[in-house]
Design a protein around this motif. Structure first.
Motif, PDB file in Angstrom:
ATOM      1  N   THR A  69       0.839  -1.187   0.000  1.00  0.00           N
ATOM      2  CA  THR A  69       0.000   0.000   0.000  1.00  0.00           C
ATOM      3  C   THR A  69       0.881   1.246   0.000  1.00  0.00           C
ATOM      4  O   THR A  69       1.686   1.447   0.910  1.00  0.00           O
ATOM      5  CB  THR A  69      -0.941   0.021   1.223  1.00  0.00           C
ATOM      6  N   THR A  71       0.894   5.218   0.347  1.00  0.00           N
ATOM      7  CA  THR A  71       0.048   6.271   0.899  1.00  0.00           C
ATOM      8  C   THR A  71       0.522   7.622   0.381  1.00  0.00           C
ATOM      9  O   THR A  71       1.699   7.824   0.112  1.00  0.00           O
ATOM     10  CB  THR A  71       0.061   6.267   2.440  1.00  0.00           C
ATOM     11  N   THR A 106      -5.314  12.345   3.368  1.00  0.00           N
ATOM     12  CA  THR A 106      -4.479  11.266   2.819  1.00  0.00           C
ATOM     13  C   THR A 106      -5.347  10.259   2.069  1.00  0.00           C
ATOM     14  O   THR A 106      -6.543  10.140   2.316  1.00  0.00           O
ATOM     15  CB  THR A 106      -3.700  10.528   3.923  1.00  0.00           C
ATOM     16  N   SER A 108      -4.818   6.279  -0.392  1.00  0.00           N
ATOM     17  CA  SER A 108      -3.931   5.124  -0.553  1.00  0.00           C
ATOM     18  C   SER A 108      -4.121   4.471  -1.918  1.00  0.00           C
ATOM     19  O   SER A 108      -5.163   4.610  -2.547  1.00  0.00           O
ATOM     20  CB  SER A 108      -4.189   4.098   0.549  1.00  0.00           C
TER      21      SER A 108
END
Length: 159
Positions: A69, A71, A106, A108
């Motif tokens: 992942t 970010t 944020t 992802s």
């Protein structure tokens, strides 16, 4: 044979007839100038600021499916919208935040890599299309894939 010639003639006729208008001649100079002025004044683009843009999975076995992942933070002044993300091959599949990412928020991007049929060193990338100033962002992954053991041919099978 006659059908082939007839089809070929039809394709040529369509090609020549569909290309007679020159689109560049239809562009008005004042519209180009207005668009350039508008774009020069607009500095409120979203910015994708990734914590990392490359990931090394290290050594994995052929057939493993690994994922990572990535970010990011939108450090720009406008909401960030990811339009599309595409892997450099079918073995690299991204999944991303579908909702707009507000400034300061944020998001992802999950990247899955299927190593089946991909022995040895692998370097893949994900191209992200978004409403950033550049329009495209790139993430990279790599792995050293240990090949599957291949059966030795000609060896008799014990009974």
């Amino acid at each position: 044979m006659k059908k082939g010639i007839l089809i070929l003639a039809g394709v040529f006729a369509l090609t020549f007839m569909s290309c007679k208008d020159n689109a560049a001649e239809k562009v008005k100079e004042e519209n180009v100038a207005d668009a350039a002025d508008r774009d020069a004044k607009n500095t409120d683009f979203p910015v994708m600021n990734f914590s990392e843009t490359e990931h090394d999975f290290g050594t994995i076995n052929e057939g493993d499916v690994v994922e990572h992942t990535f970010t990011f933070t939108n450090t720009g002044k406008a909401p960030l919208v990811i339009v599309n993300a595409k892997g450099s091959c079918g073995c690299t599949v991204p999944e991303w935040t579908k909702e707009p990412v507000a400034p300061g928020a944020t998001g992802s991007m999950l990247v899955k890599f299927n190593s089946n049929g991909k022995p040895n060193a692998q370097n893949k990338q994900v191209t992200i299309t978004a409403n950033t100033e550049a329009g495209k962002e790139i993430l990279k992954i790599k792995a050293m894939v240990t090949p599957k053991a291949k059966p030795v041919s000609g060896t008799p099978v014990s009974e």
